[in-house]
Enzyme design. Structure first.
Site, PDB file in Angstrom:
ATOM      1  N   GLY A  41       7.308  10.480   6.253  1.00  0.00           N
ATOM      2  CA  GLY A  41       5.965  10.429   6.818  1.00  0.00           C
ATOM      3  C   GLY A  41       5.480   9.003   6.928  1.00  0.00           C
ATOM      4  O   GLY A  41       5.704   8.187   6.032  1.00  0.00           O
ATOM      5  N   THR A 155       3.774   5.763   0.963  1.00  0.00           N
ATOM      6  CA  THR A 155       3.404   7.172   1.132  1.00  0.00           C
ATOM      7  C   THR A 155       1.939   7.327   0.789  1.00  0.00           C
ATOM      8  O   THR A 155       1.471   6.787  -0.222  1.00  0.00           O
ATOM      9  CB  THR A 155       4.257   8.093   0.252  1.00  0.00           C
ATOM     10  OG1 THR A 155       3.664   9.408   0.220  1.00  0.00           O
ATOM     11  CG2 THR A 155       4.371   7.588  -1.175  1.00  0.00           C
ATOM     12  N   ASP A 157       0.604   9.817  -0.384  1.00  0.00           N
ATOM     13  CA  ASP A 157       0.440  10.722  -1.522  1.00  0.00           C
ATOM     14  C   ASP A 157       0.305   9.999  -2.857  1.00  0.00           C
ATOM     15  O   ASP A 157      -0.152  10.598  -3.839  1.00  0.00           O
ATOM     16  CB  ASP A 157       1.621  11.694  -1.598  1.00  0.00           C
ATOM     17  CG  ASP A 157       1.618  12.691  -0.457  1.00  0.00           C
ATOM     18  OD1 ASP A 157       0.521  13.047   0.009  1.00  0.00           O
ATOM     19  OD2 ASP A 157       2.706  13.113  -0.030  1.00  0.00           O
ATOM     20  N   ASP A 159       2.464   9.323  -5.080  1.00  0.00           N
ATOM     21  CA  ASP A 159       3.095  10.209  -6.060  1.00  0.00           C
ATOM     22  C   ASP A 159       4.375   9.636  -6.659  1.00  0.00           C
ATOM     23  O   ASP A 159       5.198  10.377  -7.206  1.00  0.00           O
ATOM     24  CB  ASP A 159       3.398  11.572  -5.429  1.00  0.00           C
ATOM     25  CG  ASP A 159       4.284  11.466  -4.192  1.00  0.00           C
ATOM     26  OD1 ASP A 159       4.548  10.338  -3.721  1.00  0.00           O
ATOM     27  OD2 ASP A 159       4.722  12.515  -3.694  1.00  0.00           O
ATOM     28  N   ARG A 184     -21.221  15.359   4.738  1.00  0.00           N
ATOM     29  CA  ARG A 184     -22.395  15.528   3.871  1.00  0.00           C
ATOM     30  C   ARG A 184     -23.689  15.496   4.680  1.00  0.00           C
ATOM     31  O   ARG A 184     -24.648  16.227   4.376  1.00  0.00           O
ATOM     32  CB  ARG A 184     -22.418  14.430   2.809  1.00  0.00           C
ATOM     33  CG  ARG A 184     -23.489  14.643   1.735  1.00  0.00           C
ATOM     34  CD  ARG A 184     -23.505  13.491   0.755  1.00  0.00           C
ATOM     35  NE  ARG A 184     -22.223  13.345   0.079  1.00  0.00           N
ATOM     36  CZ  ARG A 184     -21.843  14.098  -0.946  1.00  0.00           C
ATOM     37  NH1 ARG A 184     -22.634  15.063  -1.383  1.00  0.00           N
ATOM     38  NH2 ARG A 184     -20.686  13.894  -1.518  1.00  0.00           N
TER      39      ARG A 184
END
Length: 349
Positions: A41, A155, A157, A159, A184
């Site tokens: 990605g 990435t 993420d 992670d 909001r």
């Protein structure tokens, strides 16, 4: 000044970035042609990393060779030399000029051997692989077959162990935060509850950081069990105190936003809407932090190759960088910061 240290998982070598004038020229190194690819990605900041790898390689007297479309392009031999001009005016651009793709063929021994043949054919001495865990697994496979390779964590993420932050994460969090702020406004105007679904199949890092920074009432992540009854009870308590709106941030790996919204409406009667942010979290101009991290790690990856290291990933640590064995990184899960979910709930009351 250089120093050494060890990260929480052990086995890392820490080196402070040196000024440009102190960078070595690569004399004595067997690495003369450095290949680089982006895989998996895309993440904002990948182009900044590509730029840093190329220009650091050129400064060392090496040739930089870009591989198009990740490991798929490596198998097919889609390579071209890159000079200073080729990476000019890309530091601010999202995506990746090298493009990216996933390759099932590269997962096979035959595919990896074809990739090695292409590397030999193009006289590549070392490879820099930029991407997430799948990219690192591919880099490790080449390393185990005897080819010098270094990984750079890119990435959204966030992670991966072995680094304070991955390239792309900061931009993704700020993209989600901007969406929360916009939602909001309309949520307040209509007195509605909004569920915002963000990326994160296995990691709740984006949801947690953006939800905490955005003041979400509840944050649902794959790493932490949740009870929708508790979520609904928190929403109702807020309404009783006079709150006109509520924001729930959901990581896609924890639940589907539409399912959460349906459950909330059924259990509370509150009008609930859903926003699925999807791939807009991957795109856009990278933040200053992502550009800085990418620039540091791109140069560091070349340094590591010139030093004769392989099978490692470079990551940021404080104001320096570390090189950690890839197999160690892949075997080390990255947990969410302890207590931050509870902190978000306390601050949203």
């Amino acid at each position: 000044m250089e120093g050494s240290g060890e990260d929480a998982a052990g086995g890392s070598i820490a080196v402070r970035p040196q000024p440009v004038e102190a960078l070595g020229k690569g004399e004595g190194s067997r690495v003369k042609r450095i290949g680089l690819l982006t895989s998996g990605g895309d993440a904002p900041g990948m182009n900044a990393a590509v730029r840093a790898v190329v220009r650091r390689a050129l400064a060392a007297g090496c040739v930089a060779v870009g591989v198009q479309e990740g490991y798929a392009g490596l198998i097919e031999g889609w390579m071209e030399e890159l000079d200073h001009r080729a990476v000019g005016d890309i530091i601010h651009r999202g995506g990746t000029i090298l493009r990216t793709a996933r390759s099932e063929a590269f997962r096979t021994p035959e595919g990896q051997e074809r990739a090695l043949e292409q590397l030999r054919r193009h006289a590549i001495d070392g490879l820099v692989a930029i991407g997430g865990d799948g990219t690192l697994r591919g880099a490790l496979a080449l390393h185990r077959r005897g080819f010098p390779v270094v990984g750079i964590p890119a990435t959204i993420d966030n992670d991966l162990a072995g680094t304070d932050v991955t390239i792309g994460f900061d931009t993704a969090v700020n993209t989600v935060l901007e969406a929360i702020n916009r939602v909001r406004d309309t949520a307040t105007a209509h007195g509605r509850t909004f569920v915002i679904e963000v990326m994160g199949r296995h990691s709740g890092q984006i949801a947690l950081m953006a939800g905490l920074a955005g003041g979400a009432e509840s944050i649902l992540v794959p790493e932490v069990p949740y009870d929708l009854d508790d979520v609904c009870a928190r929403l109702l308590r807020g309404r009783q105190r006079g709150k006109r709106h509520s924001i729930i941030v959901v990581a896609e790996g924890a639940a589907r936003g539409f399912e959460v919204a349906q459950a909330i409406e059924a259990r509370t009667g509150l009008e609930t809407r859903v926003t699925v942010l999807g791939h807009i979290q991957r795109g856009g101009t990278p933040s200053g932090r992502d550009r800085l991290v990418a620039s540091i790690l791109g140069a560091a990856a070349v340094e590591v190759l010139l030093q004769g290291q392989s099978g490692v990933m470079v990551g940021v640590r404080g104001d320096g960088w570390v090189a950690t064995p890839i197999d160690q990184i892949l075997a080390t899960p990255r947990p969410l910061p302890e207590g931050w979910i509870q902190l978000a709930e306390v601050l949203a009351r």
